[in-house]
Structures are given as structure tokens and as C-alpha cells.
Design an enzyme around this catalytic site. Structure first.
Site, PDB file in Angstrom:
ATOM      1  N   THR A   1      27.796  43.088  34.520  1.00 14.53           N
ATOM      2  CA  THR A   1      28.747  44.151  34.838  1.00 14.53           C
ATOM      3  C   THR A   1      28.404  45.459  34.142  1.00 14.53           C
ATOM      4  O   THR A   1      27.797  45.456  33.063  1.00 14.53           O
ATOM      5  CB  THR A   1      30.161  43.703  34.415  1.00 14.53           C
ATOM      6  OG1 THR A   1      31.061  44.800  34.538  1.00 14.53           O
ATOM      7  CG2 THR A   1      30.191  43.241  32.958  1.00 14.53           C
ATOM      8  N   ASP A   2      28.861  46.565  34.725  1.00 12.00           N
ATOM      9  CA  ASP A   2      28.669  47.875  34.072  1.00 12.00           C
ATOM     10  C   ASP A   2      29.560  48.022  32.827  1.00 12.00           C
ATOM     11  O   ASP A   2      29.353  48.928  32.020  1.00 12.00           O
ATOM     12  CB  ASP A   2      28.936  49.020  35.057  1.00 12.00           C
ATOM     13  CG  ASP A   2      30.349  49.053  35.628  1.00 12.00           C
ATOM     14  OD1 ASP A   2      31.154  48.138  35.340  1.00 12.00           O
ATOM     15  OD2 ASP A   2      30.652  50.006  36.381  1.00 12.00           O
ATOM     16  N   GLU A   3      30.548  47.113  32.670  1.00 10.96           N
ATOM     17  CA  GLU A   3      31.482  47.261  31.537  1.00 10.96           C
ATOM     18  C   GLU A   3      30.789  47.061  30.195  1.00 10.96           C
ATOM     19  O   GLU A   3      31.322  47.437  29.158  1.00 10.96           O
ATOM     20  CB  GLU A   3      32.660  46.298  31.684  1.00 10.96           C
ATOM     21  CG  GLU A   3      33.416  46.522  32.975  1.00 10.96           C
ATOM     22  CD  GLU A   3      34.850  46.012  32.964  1.00 10.96           C
ATOM     23  OE1 GLU A   3      35.331  45.582  31.915  1.00 10.96           O
ATOM     24  OE2 GLU A   3      35.474  46.072  34.036  1.00 10.96           O
TER      25      GLU A   3
ATOM     26  N   TYR B   1      36.336  40.591  27.516  1.00 10.30           N
ATOM     27  CA  TYR B   1      35.533  40.280  28.706  1.00 10.30           C
ATOM     28  C   TYR B   1      34.160  40.939  28.614  1.00 10.30           C
ATOM     29  O   TYR B   1      33.121  40.284  28.735  1.00 10.30           O
ATOM     30  CB  TYR B   1      36.257  40.735  29.981  1.00 10.30           C
ATOM     31  CG  TYR B   1      35.346  40.819  31.196  1.00 10.30           C
ATOM     32  CD1 TYR B   1      34.811  39.661  31.758  1.00 10.30           C
ATOM     33  CD2 TYR B   1      35.001  42.049  31.765  1.00 10.30           C
ATOM     34  CE1 TYR B   1      33.954  39.732  32.863  1.00 10.30           C
ATOM     35  CE2 TYR B   1      34.155  42.136  32.857  1.00 10.30           C
ATOM     36  CZ  TYR B   1      33.634  40.980  33.405  1.00 10.30           C
ATOM     37  OH  TYR B   1      32.780  41.049  34.485  1.00 10.30           O
TER      38      TYR B   1
ATOM     39  N   LYS C   1      30.337  39.334  28.297  1.00  5.03           N
ATOM     40  CA  LYS C   1      29.256  39.578  29.262  1.00  5.03           C
ATOM     41  C   LYS C   1      28.057  40.222  28.557  1.00  5.03           C
ATOM     42  O   LYS C   1      26.904  39.893  28.839  1.00  5.03           O
ATOM     43  CB  LYS C   1      29.740  40.474  30.414  1.00  5.03           C
ATOM     44  CG  LYS C   1      30.750  39.850  31.354  1.00  5.03           C
ATOM     45  CD  LYS C   1      30.237  38.657  32.147  1.00  5.03           C
ATOM     46  CE  LYS C   1      29.226  39.028  33.211  1.00  5.03           C
ATOM     47  NZ  LYS C   1      28.887  37.830  34.068  1.00  5.03           N
TER      48      LYS C   1
HETATM   49  P1  NAD Z   1      35.747  35.520  40.208  1.00  4.98           P
HETATM   50  O1  NAD Z   1      36.646  35.414  39.031  1.00  4.98           O
HETATM   51  O2  NAD Z   1      36.306  35.850  41.545  1.00  4.98           O
HETATM   52  O3  NAD Z   1      34.937  34.142  40.384  1.00  4.98           O
HETATM   53  C1  NAD Z   1      34.391  33.455  39.304  1.00  4.98           C
HETATM   54  C2  NAD Z   1      33.969  32.071  39.773  1.00  4.98           C
HETATM   55  O4  NAD Z   1      33.394  31.381  38.633  1.00  4.98           O
HETATM   56  C3  NAD Z   1      35.132  31.201  40.278  1.00  4.98           C
HETATM   57  O5  NAD Z   1      34.758  30.537  41.464  1.00  4.98           O
HETATM   58  C4  NAD Z   1      35.355  30.201  39.141  1.00  4.98           C
HETATM   59  O6  NAD Z   1      35.854  28.941  39.587  1.00  4.98           O
HETATM   60  C5  NAD Z   1      33.946  30.079  38.564  1.00  4.98           C
HETATM   61  N1  NAD Z   1      33.962  29.649  37.163  1.00  4.98           N
HETATM   62  C6  NAD Z   1      34.701  30.156  36.141  1.00  4.98           C
HETATM   63  N2  NAD Z   1      34.483  29.463  35.012  1.00  4.98           N
HETATM   64  C7  NAD Z   1      33.555  28.507  35.319  1.00  4.98           C
HETATM   65  C8  NAD Z   1      32.918  27.483  34.574  1.00  4.98           C
HETATM   66  N3  NAD Z   1      33.193  27.269  33.270  1.00  4.98           N
HETATM   67  N4  NAD Z   1      32.011  26.698  35.200  1.00  4.98           N
HETATM   68  C9  NAD Z   1      31.723  26.880  36.511  1.00  4.98           C
HETATM   69  N5  NAD Z   1      32.327  27.812  37.278  1.00  4.98           N
HETATM   70  C10 NAD Z   1      33.230  28.620  36.687  1.00  4.98           C
HETATM   71  O7  NAD Z   1      34.621  36.548  39.767  1.00  4.98           O
HETATM   72  P2  NAD Z   1      33.839  37.660  40.642  1.00  4.98           P
HETATM   73  O8  NAD Z   1      34.642  38.885  40.658  1.00  4.98           O
HETATM   74  O9  NAD Z   1      33.361  37.053  41.902  1.00  4.98           O
HETATM   75  O10 NAD Z   1      32.582  37.934  39.667  1.00  4.98           O
HETATM   76  C11 NAD Z   1      31.426  37.121  39.749  1.00  4.98           C
HETATM   77  C12 NAD Z   1      30.420  37.596  38.716  1.00  4.98           C
HETATM   78  O11 NAD Z   1      30.083  38.959  38.940  1.00  4.98           O
HETATM   79  C13 NAD Z   1      30.928  37.513  37.275  1.00  4.98           C
HETATM   80  O12 NAD Z   1      29.858  37.099  36.453  1.00  4.98           O
HETATM   81  C14 NAD Z   1      31.336  38.942  36.947  1.00  4.98           C
HETATM   82  O13 NAD Z   1      31.206  39.201  35.577  1.00  4.98           O
HETATM   83  C15 NAD Z   1      30.320  39.722  37.766  1.00  4.98           C
HETATM   84  N6  NAD Z   1      30.765  41.051  38.218  1.00  4.98           N
HETATM   85  C16 NAD Z   1      31.943  41.206  38.886  1.00  4.98           C
HETATM   86  C17 NAD Z   1      32.300  42.468  39.356  1.00  4.98           C
HETATM   87  C18 NAD Z   1      33.588  42.689  40.121  1.00  4.98           C
HETATM   88  O14 NAD Z   1      33.944  43.828  40.371  1.00  4.98           O
HETATM   89  N7  NAD Z   1      34.321  41.664  40.513  1.00  4.98           N
HETATM   90  C19 NAD Z   1      31.468  43.558  39.110  1.00  4.98           C
HETATM   91  C20 NAD Z   1      30.266  43.356  38.409  1.00  4.98           C
HETATM   92  C21 NAD Z   1      29.915  42.094  37.981  1.00  4.98           C
HETATM   93  O1  DAU Z   2      33.257  47.345  36.517  1.00  7.32           O
HETATM   94  C1  DAU Z   2      33.041  46.029  36.912  1.00  7.32           C
HETATM   95  C2  DAU Z   2      34.245  45.184  36.568  1.00  7.32           C
HETATM   96  O2  DAU Z   2      35.280  45.553  37.478  1.00  7.32           O
HETATM   97  C3  DAU Z   2      33.972  43.694  36.649  1.00  7.32           C
HETATM   98  O3  DAU Z   2      33.012  43.337  35.689  1.00  7.32           O
HETATM   99  C4  DAU Z   2      35.259  42.886  36.414  1.00  7.32           C
HETATM  100  O4  DAU Z   2      35.007  41.501  36.586  1.00  7.32           O
HETATM  101  C5  DAU Z   2      36.295  43.344  37.421  1.00  7.32           C
HETATM  102  O5  DAU Z   2      37.509  42.681  37.174  1.00  7.32           O
HETATM  103  C6  DAU Z   2      36.502  44.860  37.341  1.00  7.32           C
HETATM  104  O6  DAU Z   2      37.125  45.219  36.097  1.00  7.32           O
HETATM  105  P1  DAU Z   2      38.310  46.330  36.026  1.00  7.32           P
HETATM  106  O7  DAU Z   2      39.090  46.105  34.810  1.00  7.32           O
HETATM  107  O8  DAU Z   2      37.748  47.691  36.267  1.00  7.32           O
HETATM  108  O9  DAU Z   2      39.126  45.896  37.373  1.00  7.32           O
HETATM  109  P2  DAU Z   2      40.698  45.730  37.656  1.00  7.32           P
HETATM  110  O10 DAU Z   2      40.839  45.489  39.119  1.00  7.32           O
HETATM  111  O11 DAU Z   2      41.342  44.778  36.714  1.00  7.32           O
HETATM  112  O12 DAU Z   2      41.271  47.184  37.319  1.00  7.32           O
HETATM  113  C7  DAU Z   2      40.754  48.340  37.948  1.00  7.32           C
HETATM  114  C8  DAU Z   2      41.436  49.547  37.338  1.00  7.32           C
HETATM  115  O13 DAU Z   2      42.818  49.545  37.746  1.00  7.32           O
HETATM  116  C9  DAU Z   2      41.462  49.535  35.814  1.00  7.32           C
HETATM  117  O14 DAU Z   2      41.325  50.873  35.338  1.00  7.32           O
HETATM  118  C10 DAU Z   2      42.851  48.995  35.459  1.00  7.32           C
HETATM  119  C11 DAU Z   2      43.705  49.487  36.614  1.00  7.32           C
HETATM  120  N1  DAU Z   2      44.824  48.607  37.000  1.00  7.32           N
HETATM  121  C12 DAU Z   2      44.553  47.298  37.259  1.00  7.32           C
HETATM  122  C13 DAU Z   2      45.566  46.428  37.650  1.00  7.32           C
HETATM  123  C14 DAU Z   2      45.263  44.977  37.924  1.00  7.32           C
HETATM  124  C15 DAU Z   2      46.099  49.124  37.154  1.00  7.32           C
HETATM  125  O15 DAU Z   2      46.333  50.312  36.949  1.00  7.32           O
HETATM  126  N2  DAU Z   2      47.107  48.277  37.542  1.00  7.32           N
HETATM  127  C16 DAU Z   2      46.896  46.948  37.772  1.00  7.32           C
HETATM  128  O16 DAU Z   2      47.856  46.218  38.108  1.00  7.32           O
END
Ligand code: NAD
Ligand code: DAU
Length: 352
Positions: free
Chosen positions: A132-134, A157, A161
Site C-alpha cells: 500500500t501507499d500508506e 495497519y 504493511k
Molecule cells: P480485504 O480486507 O478486502 O481482503 C483481505 C482478504 O485476506 C480476505 O479475503 C481475508 O479473508 C483474507 N485474510 C485475512 N487474514 C488472513 C489470514 N490470516 N490468512 C489468510 N487469509 C487472510 O482487502 P483488500 O482491500 O482486497 O486488500 C488486499 C491487499 O491489497 C492487502 O494486502 C492490502 O494491504 C492491499 N491494498 C489494498 C488497497 C485498497 O485500497 N483496498 C490499496 C493498496 C493495497
Molecule cells: O491507500 C491505500 C489504502 O486505502 C489501503 O492500503 C487500505 O487497505 C484501504 O483501506 C484504504 O485505506 P484508507 O484509510 O484510505 O481507506 P478508508 O476507506 O478507510 O478511508 C478513506 C478516507 O475516508 C480516509 O481519509 C478516512 C475517511 N473516512 C472513512 C470512513 C470509513 C471517513 O471520513 N468516514 C468513514 O466512515
């Protein structure tokens, strides 16, 4: 089958889109989805391909060393694309330990298993870590994260990562394990769990519930259509240079409040509500602890080396996302009621 690929976390949001892409695009690859099916894992997301001959599912918790090793013994994997993680920042603030166990320890378990299975050098194999970019922390009003930006994680988180990224690089340098890492910005689209900003807001607008905007709503995220992330992963998996990191982002920076306003206005139109009605639901709530102010990705390395480009603008992507959630109310109902968690038992009982 020409290759056997392990995809971890394939029942989650991004993983399920990636599995669908890989299963359909590469019929000569065996795609093995290993997922623990936590609250975030939903096999119903894979109903489009779960009968495909080149797909199989394994219920494996990556925290469990014996289970991970048994998985690598069962299949001779040529590559790993590792997405399984605890992914929600707010949950990590409430309860950090699970993030260390899955994101750090689980990643190290997979690295060890790959190393044992492939041996030193591991010609032709690849361990792809999806990050992730975080990990880069928080930007001011200007500038971008690039691949050399120093790590500065600020939530449990992102710290977990970042730690997993360091272990992946350490295994490359120490053991010559062939690895590649990508760091991506905020994804959105179908099948995202309704704890994340977009599906949570869409669901609340639909149900005329208040819309909890954290702090002043001026935090900026760089939004990327989930399908564009998956094509980037495909291109990096097949063409990325071993040992390298690639940043993936949409050049779609928006303040949170702009996103929420856009969702409200589109849904006024689609739900036949008076103009401005949905915005009345917005409620400013206490800010997230340690809330990162701005993320923005420079993806020029990926674009220059592999020719990847995002294809969906935020405007188009929001319409597509809203249309999907409106057309799939049953999916949302099953997720919010917890009914989706019975799917595994129904589909897989008696098969093991
Ligand atoms: P998600 O939470 O939707 O899915 C995570 C999956 O991992 C689920 O299916 C869960 O059952 C599985 N999992 C969790 N713990 C586990 C364990 N101990 N063993 C096996 N499986 C397990 O997540 P996502 O949003 O699809 O993100 C997927 C990946 O991409 C993550 O590594 C996240 O850090 C990365 N990522 C997400 C975003 C985003 O915006 N969602 C952006 C950049 C990177
Ligand atoms: O940048 C990549 C990341 O983006 C991934 O690595 C994470 O897995 C993914 O969850 C996401 O993280 P964020 O914290 O940016 O996403 P989230 O959807 O939780 O929140 C997006 C923005 O909105 C953040 O600034 C917090 C704000 N927010 C979020 C929720 C859930 C609100 O204002 N209200 C809310 O109820």
C-alpha cells in the site's frame, strides 16, 4: 497447466477481482486461492469463476506455519501473488495485534515456505507482495510518493504493511528470493466490504442514514478503479523486474468531502430524490486517530517500464460503482447480515 500460481486473500475485495482476471485470461495457469475467510473474505465474490477447471480454493490461515507449509507441499507453485491481509485502518487502531500476526508473521510464513520450496536462486519463480501507499506516511499539499520515498507509516495497519515490505526485501537481499513489490493507492469498485468509505457511504445514502465524515473531510486520497489495479498486478507479475518496487496510482486525487458530495449527488439523481437531499445526511464526526492528510502516487516508473495506464476516471468509476451496488442489494444485505459466512460450509462441507 503451464504454471501454478498461489494467490492469497483471493476471497477479499481486490483478490476476487484479480482471481477472476487471472482465471479467465490464463486458462493454462492453475490458480490456487488460499484464504482464511475472515470477516472480509467472501467466496460469493468468486461465483463467476469458481467452477472453472483451472481454479481451486484452499481454506488456509497464513498465520498457521504448518498449514502454509502443507499448501506448498501439495502444489509446486511457480509464483505467489500475496494479497491476504488485515486491511482496514480503523480496525488496526482498535486492535493492532491481529495486523502483526497476519500482515507480518503471515507474510514471513509465506516467504519461508517459498524459500524452502524454491531453494536459493529460484530461477523463473516469483514472490509478488501487494502493498500500500500508506507505508510512505502523509503528504502536505504538494508532491507525490515515488518508489524512493522514505517509509514513514503512522497507523498500526501501515506499520504492519511496512514491516512486511521490509521482510520481503530482506529475503531478496539475504536469500536471493525473487521478489517484486507494488504499493498502490485507494481502490474502489464492486465487492468492497462496507467498512470502507465508498460502500459505507453508498449504503448509508441508500438507507437515508447519516454519513460520518471524519474530521473536516479535507483529507485527500488518490482513487484507483480496482480493475486498473488488477491489470497493473498482471503486468508487473509478468514483466516487472525482480527486486524492484512499483508504485500504482490513479492520478485521481479527491478530498473525502468531494467524494461524499459526488456520491450524494449521483444518488439524488439515480434514486429520484430532490437535488441536495442526500447531502443533508452528512455528519462531521471525530477524526480518525493519526489520520493521514494526503496520499498521491507517482506511477511514472510503472507507466514508463510496462506501459500501464489507469483506464477509468473517478467520475466514470463512481457511476459504475454506484450502479453495481444498486443492482446488487442482495450482496450488501448478505454481507451486512453476515449470511455470506455460511457459504463456505454449504459449498465445501464434505469435500475435504
Ligand atoms: P480485504 O480486507 O478486502 O481482503 C483481505 C482478504 O485476506 C480476505 O479475503 C481475508 O479473508 C483474507 N485474510 C485475512 N487474514 C488472513 C489470514 N490470516 N490468512 C489468510 N487469509 C487472510 O482487502 P483488500 O482491500 O482486497 O486488500 C488486499 C491487499 O491489497 C492487502 O494486502 C492490502 O494491504 C492491499 N491494498 C489494498 C488497497 C485498497 O485500497 N483496498 C490499496 C493498496 C493495497
Ligand atoms: O491507500 C491505500 C489504502 O486505502 C489501503 O492500503 C487500505 O487497505 C484501504 O483501506 C484504504 O485505506 P484508507 O484509510 O484510505 O481507506 P478508508 O476507506 O478507510 O478511508 C478513506 C478516507 O475516508 C480516509 O481519509 C478516512 C475517511 N473516512 C472513512 C470512513 C470509513 C471517513 O471520513 N468516514 C468513514 O466512515
Amino acid at each position: 497447466m503451464s504454471k501454478t500460481i498461489l494467490i492469497t486473500g483471493g476471497a477479499g475485495f481486490i483478490g476476487s477481482h484479480l482471481i477472476e482476471l487471472m482465471v479467465r485470461k490464463y486458462p493454462d495457469y492453475r490458480i490456487v486461492n488460499a484464504d482464511a475467510l475472515t470477516y472480509a473474505g467472501n467466496l460469493e465474490n468468486l461465483s463467476g469463476i469458481d467452477k472453472a477447471e483451472n481454479y481451486s480454493f484452499e481454506k488456509v490461515d497464513i498465520q498457521d506455519v504448518a498449514a502454509v507449509n502443507a499448501l506448498f507441499d501439495k502444489y509446486a507453485f511457480d509464483g505467489v501473488i500475496h494479497l491476504a491481509a488485515e486491511s482496514h485502518v480503523d480496525r488496526s487502531i482498535e486492535s493492532p495485534t491481529e495486523f502483526i500476526l497476519t500482515n507480518v508473521l503471515g507474510t514471513v510464513n509465506l516467504l519461508n515456505a517459498a524459500r524452502n520450496s524454491w531453494g536459493e536462486g529460484a530461477e523463473g519463480k516469483l514472490f509478488y507482495h501487494v502493498s500500500t501507499d500508506e507505508v510512505y506516511g502523509s503528504l502536505g499539499d504538494t508532491g507525490y510518493f515515488h518508489e524512493e520515498t522514505p517509509y514513514d507509516p503512522r497507523s498500526p495497519y501501515s506499520a504492519s504493511k511496512a514491516s512486511s515490505d521490509h521482510f520481503v526485501r530482506a529475503y531478496y537481499h539475504t536469500y536471493k528470493l525473487p521478489v517484486v513489490i507494488s504499493n498502490c493507492s485507494n481502490n474502489y469498485g464492486p465487492y468492497q466490504f462496507p467498512e470502507k468509505l465508498l460502500p459505507l457511504m453508498i449504503n448509508n445514502i441508500k438507507n437515508q442514514q447519516s454519513l460520518p465524515v471524519y474530521g473536516d473531510g479535507q483529507n485527500v486520497r488518490d482513487w484507483l478503479w480496482v480493475g486498473d489495479h488488477c491489470t497493473a498486478i498482471d503486468q508487473i507479475f509478468h514483466g516487472g523486474r525482480v527486486g524492484e518496487t512499483y508504485n500504482i496510482g490513479g492520478h485521481n486525487e479527491r478530498k473525502n468531502l468531494e467524494i461524499v458530495h459526488a456520491l450524494c449527488d449521483i444518488l439524488d439523481r439515480k434514486l429520484d430524490r430532490p437535488e441536495g437531499k442526500n447531502r443533508e445526511l452528512i455528519t462531521f464526526v471525530t477524526d480518525r486517530k493519526g489520520h493521514d492528510r494526503r496520499y498521491a502516487i507517482d506511477s511514472s516508473k510503472l507507466q514508463g517500464e510496462l506501459g500501464w495506464k489507469p483506464t477509468v476516471s473517478v467520475e466514470e468509476g463512481l457511476e459504475k460503482t454506484i450502479d453495481w451496488y444498486l443492482a446488487n442489494q442482495e450482496w450488501m444485505d448478505r454481507v451486512t447480515s453476515g449470511a455470506y459466512q455460511g457459504y463456505y460450509e454449504r459449498m465445501y462441507s464434505g469435500r475435504e
